[in-house]
Design a protein around this motif. Structure first.
Motif, PDB file in Angstrom:
ATOM      1  N   LEU A  88      -1.825  -6.892   0.093  1.00 31.20           N
ATOM      2  CA  LEU A  88      -1.630  -5.926  -1.080  1.00 31.20           C
ATOM      3  C   LEU A  88      -0.365  -4.968  -0.706  1.00 31.20           C
ATOM      4  CD1 LEU A  88      -5.096  -4.986  -2.342  1.00 31.20           C
ATOM      5  CD2 LEU A  88      -3.552  -6.753  -3.427  1.00 31.20           C
ATOM      6  N   LYS A  89       0.379  -4.569  -1.502  1.00 26.74           N
ATOM      7  CA  LYS A  89       1.477  -3.890  -1.299  1.00 26.74           C
ATOM      8  C   LYS A  89       0.973  -2.450  -1.233  1.00 26.74           C
ATOM      9  CE  LYS A  89       6.413  -2.662  -2.424  1.00 26.74           C
ATOM     10  NZ  LYS A  89       7.495  -2.994  -3.395  1.00 26.74           N
ATOM     11  N   VAL A  90       1.100  -1.677  -0.392  1.00 25.03           N
ATOM     12  CA  VAL A  90       0.586  -0.012  -0.263  1.00 25.03           C
ATOM     13  C   VAL A  90       1.491   0.882   0.178  1.00 25.03           C
ATOM     14  CG1 VAL A  90      -0.626  -0.374   1.809  1.00 25.03           C
ATOM     15  CG2 VAL A  90      -1.528   1.168   0.099  1.00 25.03           C
ATOM     16  N   ASN A  91       1.461   2.035  -0.088  1.00 27.86           N
ATOM     17  CA  ASN A  91       2.571   3.057   0.203  1.00 27.86           C
ATOM     18  C   ASN A  91       2.050   3.609   1.687  1.00 27.86           C
ATOM     19  OD1 ASN A  91       3.750   3.064  -2.319  1.00 27.86           O
ATOM     20  ND2 ASN A  91       2.316   4.784  -2.986  1.00 27.86           N
ATOM     21  N   ALA A  92       3.212   3.529   2.361  1.00 28.02           N
ATOM     22  CA  ALA A  92       3.102   3.657   3.780  1.00 28.02           C
ATOM     23  C   ALA A  92       2.677   5.209   3.832  1.00 28.02           C
ATOM     24  CB  ALA A  92       4.193   3.597   4.710  1.00 28.02           C
ATOM     25  N   ARG A  93       3.075   6.384   2.983  1.00 23.94           N
ATOM     26  CA  ARG A  93       2.945   7.554   3.175  1.00 23.94           C
ATOM     27  C   ARG A  93       2.453   7.960   1.893  1.00 23.94           C
ATOM     28  NH1 ARG A  93       7.882  10.446   4.695  1.00 23.94           N
ATOM     29  NH2 ARG A  93       6.296  12.210   4.925  1.00 23.94           N
ATOM     30  N   GLY A  94       1.952   9.156   1.658  1.00 21.89           N
ATOM     31  CA  GLY A  94       1.652   9.904   0.622  1.00 21.89           C
ATOM     32  C   GLY A  94       0.350   9.426  -0.223  1.00 21.89           C
ATOM     33  N   ARG A  95       0.352   9.594  -1.310  1.00 19.34           N
ATOM     34  CA  ARG A  95      -1.038   9.334  -2.085  1.00 19.34           C
ATOM     35  C   ARG A  95      -1.132   7.455  -2.255  1.00 19.34           C
ATOM     36  NH1 ARG A  95      -2.646  11.932  -7.672  1.00 19.34           N
ATOM     37  NH2 ARG A  95      -3.836  13.312  -6.176  1.00 19.34           N
ATOM     38  N   VAL A  96      -2.362   7.225  -1.908  1.00 24.59           N
ATOM     39  CA  VAL A  96      -2.478   5.576  -2.104  1.00 24.59           C
ATOM     40  C   VAL A  96      -2.801   5.446  -3.661  1.00 24.59           C
ATOM     41  CG1 VAL A  96      -4.203   3.719  -1.546  1.00 24.59           C
ATOM     42  CG2 VAL A  96      -3.963   5.358   0.230  1.00 24.59           C
ATOM     43  N   GLN A  97      -2.038   4.257  -4.194  1.00 27.75           N
ATOM     44  CA  GLN A  97      -2.101   4.011  -5.296  1.00 27.75           C
ATOM     45  C   GLN A  97      -3.344   3.834  -5.991  1.00 27.75           C
ATOM     46  OE1 GLN A  97      -0.398   2.434  -3.138  1.00 27.75           O
ATOM     47  NE2 GLN A  97       1.055   1.030  -3.782  1.00 27.75           N
ATOM     48  N   GLY A  98      -3.746   4.202  -7.311  1.00 25.71           N
ATOM     49  CA  GLY A  98      -5.070   4.336  -7.829  1.00 25.71           C
ATOM     50  C   GLY A  98      -5.704   2.784  -7.883  1.00 25.71           C
ATOM     51  N   ASP A  99      -4.861   1.924  -8.350  1.00 26.77           N
ATOM     52  CA  ASP A  99      -5.666   0.595  -8.398  1.00 26.77           C
ATOM     53  C   ASP A  99      -6.093   0.088  -7.078  1.00 26.77           C
ATOM     54  OD1 ASP A  99      -2.722   0.405  -7.771  1.00 26.77           O
ATOM     55  OD2 ASP A  99      -2.764  -1.841  -8.142  1.00 26.77           O
ATOM     56  N   ILE A 100      -5.241   0.320  -5.924  1.00 29.95           N
ATOM     57  CA  ILE A 100      -5.605  -0.020  -4.494  1.00 29.95           C
ATOM     58  C   ILE A 100      -6.967   0.864  -4.098  1.00 29.95           C
ATOM     59  CG2 ILE A 100      -4.989   0.119  -2.121  1.00 29.95           C
ATOM     60  CD1 ILE A 100      -3.310  -1.777  -3.744  1.00 29.95           C
ATOM     61  N   VAL A 101      -7.092   2.083  -4.333  1.00 30.14           N
ATOM     62  CA  VAL A 101      -8.606   2.745  -4.148  1.00 30.14           C
ATOM     63  C   VAL A 101      -9.554   1.940  -4.994  1.00 30.14           C
ATOM     64  CG1 VAL A 101      -9.485   5.071  -4.307  1.00 30.14           C
ATOM     65  CG2 VAL A 101      -7.124   4.899  -3.541  1.00 30.14           C
ATOM     66  N   GLU A 102      -9.021   1.931  -6.263  1.00 30.51           N
ATOM     67  CA  GLU A 102     -10.166   1.243  -6.898  1.00 30.51           C
ATOM     68  C   GLU A 102     -10.763  -0.217  -6.502  1.00 30.51           C
ATOM     69  OE1 GLU A 102     -10.459  -0.535 -11.839  1.00 30.51           O
ATOM     70  OE2 GLU A 102      -9.535   1.255 -11.368  1.00 30.51           O
ATOM     71  N   GLN A 103      -9.760  -0.998  -6.007  1.00 25.56           N
ATOM     72  CA  GLN A 103     -10.302  -2.411  -5.539  1.00 25.56           C
ATOM     73  C   GLN A 103     -10.951  -2.114  -4.368  1.00 25.56           C
ATOM     74  OE1 GLN A 103      -6.871  -5.335  -5.263  1.00 25.56           O
ATOM     75  NE2 GLN A 103      -5.910  -3.842  -6.775  1.00 25.56           N
ATOM     76  N   TYR A 104     -10.508  -1.161  -3.303  1.00 29.40           N
ATOM     77  CA  TYR A 104     -11.175  -0.943  -1.993  1.00 29.40           C
ATOM     78  C   TYR A 104     -12.731  -0.340  -2.369  1.00 29.40           C
ATOM     79  CZ  TYR A 104     -12.235   1.590   2.279  1.00 29.40           C
ATOM     80  OH  TYR A 104     -12.850   1.976   3.568  1.00 29.40           O
TER      81      TYR A 104
END
Length: 108
Positions: A88-104
């Motif tokens: 998955l494409k995820v930001n290297a810094r800052g806030r983790v995208q909401g959809d990524i957190v939800e999937q996790y």
């Protein structure tokens, strides 16, 4: 020189001219969609029986599992690593995208 800016809403389903922005929320996530009259009526009709049976809420406060925990209470490093391992494409810094957190959270 005068300038005139015209904003034209496009229906997010079919690209026709939209007349309304409909806001709704489900599972603690708020959405908005621009729709023409027919699609707005269809959405309201489809959700109608659920809305009639539901009770109004002031938000997701106090309902476990529907809101993201505060940033400090989750392990962003672990989430980023998990996302990268899943391709998955995820930001290297800052806030983790909401959809990524939800999937996790769904996977754990």
């Amino acid at each position: 020189m005068a300038r005139k800016t015209v904003v034209v809403l496009k229906d997010d389903l079919d690209g026709s001219e939209a007349i309304v922005t409909v806001e709704f929320a489900i599972d603690g996530i708020e959405y908005e969609i621009d729709l023409n009259g027919e699609h707005a009526s269809e959405l309201r009709q489809t959700l109608g029986r659920f809305i009639e049976a539901a009770r109004k809420s002031s938000g997701a406060r106090g309902r476990p599992g529907l809101r993201q925990p505060p940033a400090g209470s989750r392990d962003a490093k672990a989430i980023r690593q998990w996302a990268l391992e899943k391709g998955l494409k995820v930001n290297a810094r800052g806030r983790v995208q909401g959809d990524i957190v939800e999937q996790y959270q769904t996977g754990h």
